[in-house]
Design an enzyme around this catalytic site. Structure first.
Site, PDB file in Angstrom:
ATOM      1  N   SER A 124      27.693  43.194  61.495  1.00  0.00           N
ATOM      2  CA  SER A 124      28.202  42.055  62.254  1.00  0.00           C
ATOM      3  C   SER A 124      27.867  42.269  63.720  1.00  0.00           C
ATOM      4  O   SER A 124      28.284  43.272  64.310  1.00  0.00           O
ATOM      5  CB  SER A 124      29.714  41.925  62.063  1.00  0.00           C
ATOM      6  N   ALA A 125      27.100  41.343  64.301  1.00  0.00           N
ATOM      7  CA  ALA A 125      26.695  41.477  65.702  1.00  0.00           C
ATOM      8  C   ALA A 125      26.874  40.143  66.419  1.00  0.00           C
ATOM      9  O   ALA A 125      27.425  39.195  65.871  1.00  0.00           O
ATOM     10  CB  ALA A 125      25.251  41.954  65.774  1.00  0.00           C
ATOM     11  N   ALA A 165      24.609  37.290  64.516  1.00  0.00           N
ATOM     12  CA  ALA A 165      24.597  37.043  63.080  1.00  0.00           C
ATOM     13  C   ALA A 165      25.443  38.062  62.328  1.00  0.00           C
ATOM     14  O   ALA A 165      25.868  39.072  62.893  1.00  0.00           O
ATOM     15  CB  ALA A 165      23.153  37.108  62.555  1.00  0.00           C
ATOM     16  N   VAL A 175      25.247  40.162  58.453  1.00  0.00           N
ATOM     17  CA  VAL A 175      24.300  40.545  57.415  1.00  0.00           C
ATOM     18  C   VAL A 175      25.068  40.886  56.144  1.00  0.00           C
ATOM     19  O   VAL A 175      26.014  41.682  56.172  1.00  0.00           O
ATOM     20  CB  VAL A 175      23.448  41.749  57.862  1.00  0.00           C
ATOM     21  N   LYS A 233      20.658  37.692  56.319  1.00  0.00           N
ATOM     22  CA  LYS A 233      21.105  37.615  57.711  1.00  0.00           C
ATOM     23  C   LYS A 233      21.404  36.158  58.037  1.00  0.00           C
ATOM     24  O   LYS A 233      20.520  35.303  57.919  1.00  0.00           O
ATOM     25  CB  LYS A 233      20.014  38.162  58.639  1.00  0.00           C
ATOM     26  N   ASP A 250      12.868  45.902  70.757  1.00  0.00           N
ATOM     27  CA  ASP A 250      14.262  46.356  70.723  1.00  0.00           C
ATOM     28  C   ASP A 250      14.426  47.497  69.707  1.00  0.00           C
ATOM     29  O   ASP A 250      15.248  47.417  68.801  1.00  0.00           O
ATOM     30  CB  ASP A 250      15.165  45.164  70.343  1.00  0.00           C
TER      31      ASP A 250
END
Length: 237
Positions: A33-34, A37, A39, A53, A201
């Site tokens: 969890s970010a 989104a 997943v 996702k 990233d």
């Protein structure tokens, strides 16, 4: 995490049918969890294990509103000559471009697929990206093969802390941190100097380490590229 019901609504909106027609199992508890989104784990009807996702509901509108506030604040600061006029324009354009690009899962899917195929064509078999199921993916949902392994941050922690149990696990899996480090550097220089783009990233939670020092890069929401002048500078360094 947001609710699984919201995630399934987005999934059905993308695949244009009930989710049960595509997935045999859809785990309601997200594994990640970010800010953009959540997943989820799932299994397709053919038995393939995948990750799904799903973009957060209304996150695009929230970003747009925040960026508009940033425009107002910086414009006021420039009007009051707290900052020189036009000073923040490039920053605001770049920030808007980067954030909106990361919200486009179709773009992310294409980048991951190109990276995986081109990495395979190099003849090296030690770095890759997950396979993308384009038929079930869209702007707000991305379905990829499930890849298991150790996160790079776990390998780093084991190595730095000299954890006996962890070191034994690395040995059993034939994972050598020094080899992993060299291979990550090689993958980066290949993607920056020879490939059409690089993963912008690559933090330790976006890199999975598999047995025999194999590396899987995930989350291609942010990618970049160098022009010829920049590549020459990189080669000189």
């Amino acid at each position: 995490p947001f609710s699984t019901e919201q995630a399934l609504v987005a999934v059905e909106r993308t695949i244009k049918r009930p989710w049960q027609e595509v997935f045999a199992v859809f785990d309601p508890k997200p594994i990640g969890s970010a800010s953009l989104a959540c997943v989820f784990q799932a299994t397709l009807k053919d038995g393939s294990k995948v990750v799904v996702k799903v973009r957060r509901p209304n996150i695009r509108e929230l970003f747009a509103a925040d960026l508009q506030v940033l425009d107002w604040v910086t414009s006021l600061a420039e009007f009051l000559t707290i900052m020189r006029p036009g000073f923040t324009q490039k920053l605001r354009i770049d920030l808007r471009d980067v954030l909106m690009e990361e919200l486009d899962f179709r773009r992310e899917a294409r980048f991951a697929d190109i990276f995986r195929r081109n990495a395979k064509s190099t003849g090296w078999n030690f770095f890759t990206a997950p396979h993308v199921y384009f038929e079930y993916s869209g702007d707000e949902v991305l379905v990829q093969e499930f890849v298991s392994g150790l996160w790079l941050w776990e390998v780093i922690a084991i190595n730095e802390q000299k954890n006996a149990r962890g070191l034994k696990l690395l040995k059993d899996l034939n994972i050598d941190p020094a080899v992993v480090a060299r291979r990550i550097l090689l993958a980066f220089f290949w993607s920056a100097d020879e490939h059409v783009f690089f993963h912008a990233d690559p933090h330790p939670a976006n890199i999975l380490i598999r047995p025999n020092n194999e590396i899987t890069f995930i989350d291609f929401g942010s990618c970049g590229s160098f022009n010829n002048q920049q590549r020459i500078a990189l080669e000189q360094m």
